[in-house]
Design a protein around this motif. Structure first.
Motif, PDB file in Angstrom:
ATOM      1  N   THR A 174       4.332  -5.020  -4.222  1.00 22.76           N
ATOM      2  CA  THR A 174       4.346  -4.398  -5.544  1.00 22.76           C
ATOM      3  C   THR A 174       3.319  -5.048  -6.463  1.00 22.76           C
ATOM      4  N   ALA A 175       3.220  -6.386  -6.382  1.00 18.59           N
ATOM      5  CA  ALA A 175       2.256  -7.084  -7.235  1.00 18.59           C
ATOM      6  C   ALA A 175       0.825  -6.646  -6.935  1.00 18.59           C
ATOM      7  N   ILE A 176       0.502  -6.347  -5.668  1.00 19.85           N
ATOM      8  CA  ILE A 176      -0.864  -5.966  -5.284  1.00 19.85           C
ATOM      9  C   ILE A 176      -1.134  -4.495  -5.565  1.00 19.85           C
ATOM     10  N   ARG A 223      -5.080   0.856  -6.190  1.00 17.59           N
ATOM     11  CA  ARG A 223      -3.755   0.559  -6.698  1.00 17.59           C
ATOM     12  C   ARG A 223      -3.170   1.823  -7.342  1.00 17.59           C
ATOM     13  N   LYS A 224      -1.948   1.690  -7.831  1.00 15.88           N
ATOM     14  CA  LYS A 224      -1.291   2.837  -8.462  1.00 15.88           C
ATOM     15  C   LYS A 224      -2.074   3.333  -9.671  1.00 15.88           C
ATOM     16  N   ASN A 225      -2.730   2.407 -10.385  1.00 20.76           N
ATOM     17  CA  ASN A 225      -3.514   2.792 -11.565  1.00 20.76           C
ATOM     18  C   ASN A 225      -4.934   3.214 -11.204  1.00 20.76           C
ATOM     19  N   LEU A 226      -5.191   3.464  -9.896  1.00 18.29           N
ATOM     20  CA  LEU A 226      -6.461   3.934  -9.347  1.00 18.29           C
ATOM     21  C   LEU A 226      -7.555   2.859  -9.334  1.00 18.29           C
ATOM     22  N   GLU A 227      -7.199   1.641  -9.681  1.00 16.86           N
ATOM     23  CA  GLU A 227      -8.172   0.546  -9.607  1.00 16.86           C
ATOM     24  C   GLU A 227      -8.445   0.205  -8.138  1.00 16.86           C
ATOM     25  N   PRO A 228      -9.716   0.172  -7.712  1.00 17.06           N
ATOM     26  CA  PRO A 228     -10.007  -0.150  -6.310  1.00 17.06           C
ATOM     27  C   PRO A 228      -9.751  -1.627  -6.011  1.00 17.06           C
TER      28      PRO A 228
END
Length: 695
Positions: A174-176, A223-228
């Motif tokens: 979850t943290a990643i 990530r969930k926020n679309l950050e690669p």
């Protein structure tokens, strides 16, 4: 306000007392400073016994009790749940588990907010309820410890069944990825943006995991926020007791910072800081890839060198020189199009790689580069004109590996510069043979200096008015034990390139001074000896000191030594070179300009430097009297030199007609085969006395 707080406390106390006695094993009253810090007010005996921690033990955990006693993910959820409840009402009620030395306990927490000294605090009751089953056997304890290790690991764990459904992820997952366990549990890998590329690894029949029990590698996802982000993943197969594949377990870490740092280092390692082009290592890597791909289509390698760039730096400054290189890099890049790549190899050298380009097309592009370089560049509010030299080699014709192609392009560039610069040269096998011969010359020349294979010959210089011997020119010769006589044209250039010209030059000066002293002792008068000085010798910081020492040690007056300077030395002269020439002149030496008339700006040097003598090049003498142009040029040079109070030496006199012309125009000194060929030092003492009888 106080009565309202007391009312809330009474309600909370009533709730606590209503918990069934078998379930309510202990009660703690607390004040919580924040989500990770406690201040203990009261702990009853039952609570202390069941938690396995005394009041003082809990107080000692004030700095980080949750970090030690709660799961990280649970801690975060608990804090969020409390905040959410307090937004809706004045108190909260939550349940969670706490891992203590006495085992895992289920807790009921009730509390309310209050402020003290301007700080937001929580206070309430903590009720210890039913205990979790205690591990009874060693395997159970091992399983418990393994579960705790996985939950608290900084690496992300995930368990996927054989169909690709996610069964478990730990808090680090979850943290990643920023996806909670509830969001991914029961979902297929292909449905999760953070893991969709792993589906191919698990279920592709051609993947490594299809044939082996594990797979390791890097992957890139979002990530969930679309950050690669980048991950380092290890996947292993899990089998049951019957050997049947049931699950896949994956362990991975976030290596984004490492990858970004690696990419920054690679950019620094493979990028030229000035022009932002690729540098030499980057270009060679590209070249290696071309050969590794085994492409059958030809490609060309061009090395481009800016002629006389040092002069630009010296005259205009390095800052202007750098701006010139940046502008030139842009011009070269724009000329390439899409089928080529460009790199900066060295200070003023660029490399061009042209795909799908044979030798003819490569030559056409080399000519285009020369034309482009001919156009002035506007830098620092001034137009700067430059020229360049280009070396061309084409694969596979001139090399079937990177090293060979690079070497052959370098040989071609070296030949272009040696032939006068401002031209393009294609590699030929003759250049390879020439390079091997130069290597032979270099290796043997080092030995020649110590094995007495070098010899100084002397060509007489006569006064053309009286015919009297007035001096000699010292000429270096090399007699190789196997190859015989090697001409100066073959080894002087190599000596200059390797730096051997410095010790050889000092040896020649000493031999010439020693010979001149012997001739004086024989009564031949104060003859003057002329010695050619290479531009490379001016890089020797001991040049002036060594000449002064030799003159002193050989007891020879300085005015008997004449140093002949090349136009290239004067053309590229720096302030340091000018200072050295002034110091040489200060010793009392005579300075002569050799091969006058063959350069572009010889007249200007007569005003800039302390020149005493000019030597008319033999190329103007050899066609007299057949060439009217040569006669007019020669007579004009003599008249001009005399007007400037300079003496004139004509070299290469071979006929009486040439001698008569030079005497008629009052040339001062002459030398050439008409008088004598260069005389070996062993014969000089016997042959020179006959010159003294001339009038």
């Amino acid at each position: 306000m106080k009565s309202q707080t007391d009312a809330v406390s009474r309600v909370m106390a009533e709730v606590v007392t209503q918990v069934p006695v078998p379930s309510r094993l202990g009660m703690l009253r607390f004040e919580r400073l924040n989500e990770a810090s406690w201040a203990l007010l009261f702990l009853d005996a039952d609570c202390e016994r069941e938690l396995g921690l005394s009041a003082s033990d809990l107080c000692s955990l004030t700095d980080a009790p949750y970090a030690s006693l709660m799961e990280p993910e649970a801690r975060y959820r608990l804090h969020e749940d409390i905040q959410r409840q307090l937004l809706a009402k004045s108190c909260y009620r939550v349940q969670y588990h706490l891992h203590t030395p006495g085992g895992c306990r289920q807790l009921l927490e009730l509390g309310e907010p209050f402020r003290m000294n301007g700080r937001q605090l929580l206070r309430g009751y903590l009720v210890v309820c039913e205990p979790a089953p205690r591990p009874a056997t060693a395997p159970d304890r091992d399983q418990y410890l393994f579960q705790r290790a996985v939950e608290q690991s900084s690496s992300a764990f995930m368990l996927v069944d054989r169909e690709g459904l996610v069964e478990y992820v730990n808090p680090s997952f979850t943290a990643i990825t920023l996806y909670s366990a509830e969001e991914v549990r029961g979902k297929r890998l292909a449905e999760l943006p953070a893991l969709e590329n792993l589906s191919d690894i698990l279920f592709d029949a051609n993947s490594r995991l299809a044939e082996h029990n594990s797979w390791q590698g890097e992957f890139r996802s979002r990530r969930k926020n679309l950050e690669p982000y980048w991950g380092q993943l290890s996947i292993s197969k899990v089998y049951n007791d019957d050997g049947e594949l049931t699950h896949y377990i994956g362990i991975y870490e976030d290596i984004t910072e490492h990858k970004l740092a690696q990419q920054r280092m690679e950019r620094l390692a493979y990028t030229d800081n000035l022009t932002r082009l690729g540098n030499r290592p980057a270009f060679i890597h590209q070249l290696e890839q071309r050969f590794a791909n085994g492409a059958s289509r030809p490609f060309s390698l061009l090395l481009v060198d800016i002629d006389n760039f040092k002069r630009i730096n010296d005259s205009l400054g390095h800052q202007t020189g750098d701006k010139l290189l940046v502008s030139l890099a842009k011009r070269l890049r724009n000329s390439l199009g899409t089928n080529g790549s460009l790199a900066r190899f060295a200070s003023n050298e660029f490399a061009v790689l042209l795909d799908d380009t044979d030798l003819i097309a490569g030559q056409a592009f080399a000519a285009q580069i020369l034309r482009m370089l001919d156009k002035p560049l506007f830098v620092d509010n001034q137009l700067i004109s430059i020229t360049g030299s280009v070396g061309l080699a084409c694969a596979p014709q001139h090399g079937q590996d990177p090293q060979t192609l690079m070497k052959h392009a370098g040989l071609a560039l070296h030949k272009a510069k040696a032939n006068g610069k401002h031209q393009a040269q294609v590699f030929t096998e003759e250049l390879n043979a020439e390079a091997h011969y130069k290597l032979f010359i270099e290796n043997n020349l080092r030995r020649a200096l110590t094995q007495n294979e070098l010899e100084v010959c002397y060509q007489p210089k006569l006064c053309l008015r009286t015919g009297q011997l007035i001096g000699l020119e010292a000429l270096l010769r090399w007699s190789h034990p196997e190859r015989g006589l090697i001409s100066p044209e073959q080894f002087i250039g190599v000596a200059e390139e390797t730096g051997l010209i410095i010790p050889i030059g000092k040896w020649v000066v000493r031999q010439a001074c020693r010979m001149l002293r012997k001739l004086g002792e024989l009564g031949l008068g104060e003859l003057q000896v002329a010695i050619n000085l290479s531009p490379k010798q001016f890089s020797d910081p001991d040049l002036i000191g060594s000449i002064a020492s030799i003159l002193h040690e050989e007891r020879l007056p300085a005015h008997q030594l004449e140093l002949e300077l090349t136009e290239s030395l004067l053309l590229d002269a720096t302030e340091d070179t000018r200072h050295q020439l002034d110091r040489l002149k200060g010793l009392g030496l005579t300075l002569a300009m050799d091969d006058f008339g063959t350069g572009y700006s010889s007249l200007s040097y007569l005003k800039k430097f302390p020149i005493d003598v000019i030597k008319i090049d033999r190329s103007f003498i050899k066609d007299i009297p057949a060439s009217q142009d040569d006669m007019e040029i020669t007579s004009a040079v003599i008249a001009m030199a005399h007007n400037l109070k300079l003496r004139v030496v004509a070299e290469g006199i071979e006929t009486t007609e040439q001698l008569a012309f030079l005497r008629r125009h009052r040339c001062d000194i002459g030398q050439g085969y008409l008088f004598d060929r260069p005389i070996p030092s062993l014969d000089l003492l016997d042959r020179l006395p006959r010159y003294s009888r001339r009038a």
